[in-house]
Enzyme design. Structure first.
Site, PDB file in Angstrom:
ATOM      1  N   LEU A   8      11.396  62.314  88.641  1.00  8.30           N
ATOM      2  CA  LEU A   8      11.459  62.043  87.204  1.00  8.30           C
ATOM      3  C   LEU A   8      12.713  61.208  86.964  1.00  8.30           C
ATOM      4  CD1 LEU A   8      10.712  65.310  85.157  1.00  8.30           C
ATOM      5  CD2 LEU A   8       9.511  63.132  84.981  1.00  8.30           C
ATOM      6  N   ASP A   9      12.632  60.215  86.088  1.00 10.71           N
ATOM      7  CA  ASP A   9      13.812  59.422  85.753  1.00 10.71           C
ATOM      8  C   ASP A   9      14.913  60.330  85.214  1.00 10.71           C
ATOM      9  OD1 ASP A   9      12.490  57.133  86.473  1.00 10.71           O
ATOM     10  OD2 ASP A   9      11.992  56.531  84.424  1.00 10.71           O
ATOM     11  N   PRO A  10      16.192  59.974  85.439  1.00 14.95           N
ATOM     12  CA  PRO A  10      17.287  60.806  84.917  1.00 14.95           C
ATOM     13  C   PRO A  10      17.179  61.080  83.424  1.00 14.95           C
ATOM     14  CG  PRO A  10      18.144  59.210  86.477  1.00 14.95           C
ATOM     15  CD  PRO A  10      16.693  58.864  86.278  1.00 14.95           C
TER      16      PRO A  10
END
Length: 313
Positions: free
Chosen positions: A45-47
């Site tokens: 998941l993107d930050p």
């Protein structure tokens, strides 16, 4: 347990990742909380994004790839009429080309027509800020160096897309999609299709993945506050990752053969046809999960990934 010692635990933790953490940072924190010897996640998941991030411990890591191709559901907030160098709020923001005014005014008919046009199999150009490899390097390394790489459109599947709310420049959407879908790119494409010159994500939350959903998930903060003796009860069994596959139960002799790496004659699960290449969940008569098998062209079940047992069958 002495400080610093690691436990050989196995299971799946459904983590509700907080914003600002990379998937690897979340993984390492969960690994520390559980004092786990081995851990891995099932896809990043993107930050900036929050939400469901399944983490595998021990023997469950052998099956972490099972969710890579699973359908996912996201809830996202789009800012219409603006563009970001990264497709989200972490990049450099600018007014989209062709937008003389920052005000966006869309009719319900326009929104509905665009929404419908994005459902089904569509094409999408992957973003520069992605982990897709080019000449052996992730695409984002080129993006950070200011180098633009030509990317080919890819076919993706949008199973469902709903507009949850729309006011001014902000639009909230809920999307269920197949693997390989970039929600940042979907936001940009929606913005273009709506005549807004583009859009970027201001928030993104993954609410479901491969049959798992957020109500089952735990936060790192909640796990830290939990008594250590209760944490293991948060883990799901390793075979929960494979629940979309048909189960096959074998006797003790067949189980021993599988664990020794030998194929066994195929056994049809109730109502299932064992076609060549089909993968199955394997169990012994005591309903103990043995691992993953695959049907050969001869109708045999070949062991693919198996659980390691400390004791013999």
């Amino acid at each position: 347990m002495s400080p610093g010692s690691k436990r050989h635990i196995s299971g799946v933790l459904l983590l509700d990742k907080a914003s600002g953490l990379s998937s690897n940072q979340a993984l390492q924190t969960a690994k520390r909380i559980f004092s786990a010897h081995k851990a891995g996640h099932t896809g990043t998941l993107d930050p900036m994004a929050t939400g469901l991030l399944p983490i595998c411990f021990g023997e469950a890591t052998k099956f972490s790839s099972a969710l890579l191709g699973a359908d996912k559901t996201y809830e996202a907030v789009l800012r219409l009429g603006y563009m970001s160098t990264t497709g989200d709020a972490e990049g450099e923001i600018s007014i989209a080309a062709g937008m003389e005014s920052q005000y966006v005014d869309l009719t319900r008919e326009k929104i509905e027509a665009v929404r419908k046009s994005f459902i089904g199999v569509i094409t999408q150009v992957p973003p520069m800020y992605s982990a897709i490899k080019h000449r052996g390097k992730p695409m984002y390394t080129f993006a950070r160096a200011g180098v633009e790489i030509e990317r080919q459109p890819r076919a993706i599947t949008i199973h469902d897309l709903s507009i949850e709310a729309y006011q001014g420049n902000e639009m909230r959407i809920r999307v269920t999609c197949g693997s390989g879908t970039y929600i940042r790119t979907l936001a940009e494409d929606l913005g273009h299709a709506l005549g807004c010159g583009g859009a970027y994500l201001t928030a993104l939350r993954r609410s479901a993945l491969g049959g798992f959903d957020l109500p089952q998930a735990y936060t790192l903060t909640g796990l830290e506050a939990m008594p250590p003796s209760q944490r293991d009860s948060c883990l799901l069994p390793a075979d929960s990752l494979l629940r979309s596959l048909p189960p096959v139960v074998v006797d003790s002799a067949a189980a021993l053969s599988l664990l020794q790496g030998r194929a066994i004659p195929g056994t049809h699960p109730a109502g299932e046809s064992l076609l060549p290449g089909r993968q199955v969940r394997l169990y012994d008569k005591a309903q103990r999960f043995l691992g993953l098998g695959e049907i050969s062209t001869e109708g045999y079940i070949s062991p693919k990934r198996l659980i390691r047992f400390e004791q013999s069958l």
